[in-house]
Design a protein around this motif. Structure first.
Motif, PDB file in Angstrom:
ATOM      1  N   GLY A 102      -0.016  94.983  15.575  1.00  0.00           N
ATOM      2  CA  GLY A 102       1.254  95.481  15.012  1.00  0.00           C
ATOM      3  C   GLY A 102       2.158  96.075  16.066  1.00  0.00           C
ATOM      4  N   SER A 162       5.005  94.952  17.125  1.00  0.00           N
ATOM      5  CA  SER A 162       6.413  94.518  17.059  1.00  0.00           C
ATOM      6  C   SER A 162       7.393  95.674  16.947  1.00  0.00           C
ATOM      7  N   SER A 163       6.954  96.796  16.371  1.00  0.00           N
ATOM      8  CA  SER A 163       7.909  97.897  16.138  1.00  0.00           C
ATOM      9  C   SER A 163       7.159  99.225  16.068  1.00  0.00           C
ATOM     10  N   ILE A 216       5.202 102.571  16.051  1.00  0.00           N
ATOM     11  CA  ILE A 216       4.112 103.161  16.837  1.00  0.00           C
ATOM     12  C   ILE A 216       3.436 102.121  17.748  1.00  0.00           C
ATOM     13  N   ARG A 241       3.236  89.304  14.916  1.00  0.00           N
ATOM     14  CA  ARG A 241       3.153  88.157  14.011  1.00  0.00           C
ATOM     15  C   ARG A 241       4.248  87.139  14.292  1.00  0.00           C
ATOM     16  N   ASP A 271      -2.222  88.004  12.934  1.00  0.00           N
ATOM     17  CA  ASP A 271      -2.085  88.530  11.576  1.00  0.00           C
ATOM     18  C   ASP A 271      -3.501  88.943  11.191  1.00  0.00           C
ATOM     19  N   ILE A 272      -3.722  90.236  10.997  1.00  0.00           N
ATOM     20  CA  ILE A 272      -5.093  90.717  10.807  1.00  0.00           C
ATOM     21  C   ILE A 272      -5.666  90.316   9.442  1.00  0.00           C
ATOM     22  N   ASN A 321      -3.494  99.369  14.871  1.00  0.00           N
ATOM     23  CA  ASN A 321      -2.272 100.054  14.454  1.00  0.00           C
ATOM     24  C   ASN A 321      -1.571  99.382  13.270  1.00  0.00           C
ATOM     25  N   GLY A 348      -4.881 106.186  11.826  1.00  0.00           N
ATOM     26  CA  GLY A 348      -4.986 106.660  10.442  1.00  0.00           C
ATOM     27  C   GLY A 348      -3.703 107.364  10.069  1.00  0.00           C
ATOM     28  N   TYR A 368      -1.472 103.703  -0.626  1.00  0.00           N
ATOM     29  CA  TYR A 368      -1.424 103.880   0.842  1.00  0.00           C
ATOM     30  C   TYR A 368      -2.425 104.962   1.265  1.00  0.00           C
ATOM     31  N   LYS A 415      -5.781 104.953   3.826  1.00  0.00           N
ATOM     32  CA  LYS A 415      -5.978 105.796   5.009  1.00  0.00           C
ATOM     33  C   LYS A 415      -7.224 106.694   4.858  1.00  0.00           C
ATOM     34  N   GLY A 451       1.424 112.635  11.358  1.00  0.00           N
ATOM     35  CA  GLY A 451       2.160 113.067  10.163  1.00  0.00           C
ATOM     36  C   GLY A 451       3.303 112.088   9.996  1.00  0.00           C
ATOM     37  N   ILE A 475       6.349 110.080  11.080  1.00  0.00           N
ATOM     38  CA  ILE A 475       6.895 109.632  12.359  1.00  0.00           C
ATOM     39  C   ILE A 475       8.082 108.709  12.061  1.00  0.00           C
ATOM     40  N   THR A 533       9.814 105.723  12.118  1.00  0.00           N
ATOM     41  CA  THR A 533       9.621 104.297  12.431  1.00  0.00           C
ATOM     42  C   THR A 533      10.182 103.482  11.258  1.00  0.00           C
ATOM     43  N   LYS A 575      11.047 100.074   5.203  1.00  0.00           N
ATOM     44  CA  LYS A 575      10.351  98.909   4.624  1.00  0.00           C
ATOM     45  C   LYS A 575       9.700  99.296   3.309  1.00  0.00           C
TER      46      LYS A 575
HETATM   47  N1  LIG Z   1       5.512 106.162  10.507  1.00  0.00           N
HETATM   48  C1  LIG Z   1       4.741 107.086  10.003  1.00  0.00           C
HETATM   49  O1  LIG Z   1       5.228 108.117   9.503  1.00  0.00           O
HETATM   50  C2  LIG Z   1       3.238 106.921  10.048  1.00  0.00           C
HETATM   51  C3  LIG Z   1       2.459 108.045   9.790  1.00  0.00           C
HETATM   52  C4  LIG Z   1       1.078 107.921   9.823  1.00  0.00           C
HETATM   53  C5  LIG Z   1       0.507 106.697  10.106  1.00  0.00           C
HETATM   54  N2  LIG Z   1       1.296 105.611  10.348  1.00  0.00           N
HETATM   55  C6  LIG Z   1       0.614 104.361  10.626  1.00  0.00           C
HETATM   56  O2  LIG Z   1       1.059 103.833  11.862  1.00  0.00           O
HETATM   57  C7  LIG Z   1       0.865 102.423  11.873  1.00  0.00           C
HETATM   58  C8  LIG Z   1       2.124 101.754  12.401  1.00  0.00           C
HETATM   59  O3  LIG Z   1       3.174 101.996  11.495  1.00  0.00           O
HETATM   60  P1  LIG Z   1       4.687 102.263  11.923  1.00  0.00           P
HETATM   61  O4  LIG Z   1       5.080 103.528  11.292  1.00  0.00           O
HETATM   62  O5  LIG Z   1       4.857 102.069  13.367  1.00  0.00           O
HETATM   63  O6  LIG Z   1       5.407 101.117  11.080  1.00  0.00           O
HETATM   64  P2  LIG Z   1       6.085  99.742  11.462  1.00  0.00           P
HETATM   65  O7  LIG Z   1       7.122  99.946  12.512  1.00  0.00           O
HETATM   66  O8  LIG Z   1       6.475  99.161  10.158  1.00  0.00           O
HETATM   67  O9  LIG Z   1       4.918  98.885  12.126  1.00  0.00           O
HETATM   68  C9  LIG Z   1       3.930  98.240  11.385  1.00  0.00           C
HETATM   69  C10 LIG Z   1       3.387  97.105  12.222  1.00  0.00           C
HETATM   70  O10 LIG Z   1       2.311  96.505  11.510  1.00  0.00           O
HETATM   71  C11 LIG Z   1       2.509  95.099  11.556  1.00  0.00           C
HETATM   72  N3  LIG Z   1       1.818  94.416  10.467  1.00  0.00           N
HETATM   73  C12 LIG Z   1       2.004  94.532   9.128  1.00  0.00           C
HETATM   74  N4  LIG Z   1       1.166  93.721   8.463  1.00  0.00           N
HETATM   75  C13 LIG Z   1       0.416  93.085   9.419  1.00  0.00           C
HETATM   76  C14 LIG Z   1      -0.621  92.124   9.383  1.00  0.00           C
HETATM   77  N5  LIG Z   1      -1.082  91.608   8.233  1.00  0.00           N
HETATM   78  N6  LIG Z   1      -1.170  91.700  10.550  1.00  0.00           N
HETATM   79  C15 LIG Z   1      -0.714  92.180  11.739  1.00  0.00           C
HETATM   80  N7  LIG Z   1       0.288  93.067  11.835  1.00  0.00           N
HETATM   81  C16 LIG Z   1       0.840  93.510  10.695  1.00  0.00           C
HETATM   82  C17 LIG Z   1       4.012  94.923  11.508  1.00  0.00           C
HETATM   83  O11 LIG Z   1       4.324  93.613  11.943  1.00  0.00           O
HETATM   84  P3  LIG Z   1       5.650  92.817  11.447  1.00  0.00           P
HETATM   85  O12 LIG Z   1       6.797  93.389  12.222  1.00  0.00           O
HETATM   86  O13 LIG Z   1       5.356  91.407  11.766  1.00  0.00           O
HETATM   87  O14 LIG Z   1       5.767  93.086   9.974  1.00  0.00           O
HETATM   88  C18 LIG Z   1       4.435  96.004  12.474  1.00  0.00           C
HETATM   89  O15 LIG Z   1       4.284  95.562  13.791  1.00  0.00           O
HETATM   90  C19 LIG Z   1       0.497 102.042  10.440  1.00  0.00           C
HETATM   91  O16 LIG Z   1      -0.896 101.858  10.353  1.00  0.00           O
HETATM   92  C20 LIG Z   1       0.920 103.252   9.640  1.00  0.00           C
HETATM   93  O17 LIG Z   1       0.194 103.400   8.448  1.00  0.00           O
HETATM   94  C21 LIG Z   1       2.641 105.699  10.333  1.00  0.00           C
END
Ligand SMILES: NC(=O)c1ccc[n+]([C@@H]2O[C@H](COP(=O)([O-])OP(=O)(O)OC[C@H]3O[C@@H](n4cnc5c(N)ncnc54)[C@H](OP(=O)(O)O)[C@@H]3O)[C@@H](O)[C@H]2O)c1
Length: 292
Positions: A19, A21-22, A24, A44, A66-67, A95, A145, A159, A163, A190, A192, A194, A199
């Motif tokens: 993951g 692409s964007s 974290i 992906r 793609d996991i 991630n 997590g 969700y 986690k 907590g 973040i 993103t 989405k």
């Molecule tokens: N942002 C927060 O507040 C926060 C807090 C705690 C934990 N997290 C965790 O941090 C991680 C990253 O999230 P983010 O906030 O950085 O969000 P994000 O920018 O939406 O990133 C999510 C990433 O996961 C990829 N993804 C989704 N489905 C997938 C699949 N089936 N196979 C492979 N890749 C896939 C997306 O790829 P595509 O671009 O191709 O869709 C994207 O690269 C997640 O596990 C999230 O639960 C986030």
């Protein structure tokens, strides 16, 4: 937090991030690249991979992962083997993730499965597939997590369940892999800033538009609106993905990494909040989002 040591690029330890692409994942890819790791960025869409290679060093390569796609995982494993050879894979940063938000009563079962498929099963699938190469490098697994793996929020239950499950899997795996010296770490961010928030709201809107009306509005209309405002408020908090990337770097570099790293705004207060009696915590959350 400790400052991660810069890895000598010649040591060339390889780390795969899903993951990337964007958000974290992208920050982790860039930070680990900056620290001298050989980053294998899982994306992906090839366009996202190309965009990353343009802003990183020549060491960074991207892989299509793609996991949730078994064939895709096995071809990625072969590519990793070619790229890392006898060194094995030093780090796997799990991630990739999605966040589905809606009242549990109305989340269609396929969407619930998808939430768990990506955030739980997919994490195990890619880890299982890469473990022989991680073992070869006596490497580390770092799972992203969430504080939502300690506190459940209404309308985010699916969700949060994913986690909570990931936290349990991380704990179990850490003990299972101890004989080989493979360290398994959980990062618990907590809120973040993103794209996940935007989405999640977009996805919730499309789900809600398919829900039975007027029943849905009568039952959950106000609550959904309050929750949306709470999510927007949370989403405007300015903790940056770079903070999570720094914690991931420490988890990979520290001689003796902690089992868990909490990251983000007022995160220790949130961790204490998780330990409160259920009824008190539930009452405070409902009060915060304006639900009686
Ligand atoms: N942002 C927060 O507040 C926060 C807090 C705690 C934990 N997290 C965790 O941090 C991680 C990253 O999230 P983010 O906030 O950085 O969000 P994000 O920018 O939406 O990133 C999510 C990433 O996961 C990829 N993804 C989704 N489905 C997938 C699949 N089936 N196979 C492979 N890749 C896939 C997306 O790829 P595509 O671009 O191709 O869709 C994207 O690269 C997640 O596990 C999230 O639960 C986030």
């Amino acid at each position: 937090m400790e400052t991660p040591k810069i890895v000598n690029p010649e040591t060339n330890k390889a780390v795969l991030i899903t993951g990337a692409s964007s958000g974290i994942g992208k920050s982790c890819a860039l930070e680990l690249d900056r620290l001298g790791y050989q980053v294998l960025a899982g994306v992906r869409n090839p366009e996202d991979g190309k965009a990353l290679t343009e802003i990183a060093s020549e060491r960074l390569t991207f892989l299509i992962i793609d996991i949730c796609d078994r064939t895709n995982i096995s071809s990625a494993v072969n590519t990793v083997a070619q790229l890392v050879g006898d060194r094995g894979l030093y780090g796997l940063v799990n991630n990739a993730g999605i966040a589905i938000g809606a009242p549990l009563e109305f989340i269609p079962i396929p969407e619930l499965r998808q939430q768990l498929e990506v955030n739980v099963i997919g994490q195990v699938a890619i880890t299982q597939a890469l473990l022989p190469q991680i073992r070869q490098a006596k490497g580390r697994v770092v799972n992203i997590g969430s504080i939502s793996g300690r506190i459940a929020f209404p309308f985010m239950s699916a969700y949060c369940a994913s986690k909570f499950a990931l936290a349990a899997l991380t704990d179990g795996l850490r003990m299972e892999l101890k004989p080989w010296g493979i360290k398994v770490v959980l990062i618990e961010p907590g809120t973040i800033q993103t794209p996940i928030w935007e989405k999640s709201i977009k996805f919730a809107d499309s789900l809600i538009s398919k829900m039975p009306q007027p029943l849905y509005s009568q039952l959950y209309g106000t609550a959904t609106e309050n929750m949306r405002n709470a999510v927007l408020k949370e989403g405007s908090i300015i903790a940056k993905p770079e903070e999570v990337a720094a914690a991931v770097a420490i988890a990979l570099t520290a001689k003796k990494p902690k089992t868990r790293y909490l990251v983000g705004d007022k995160i220790y207060l949130k961790a204490i909040f998780a330990l409160m009696p259920d009824r008190l915590r539930n009452w405070m959350i409902l009060k915060e989002i304006g639900i009686n």
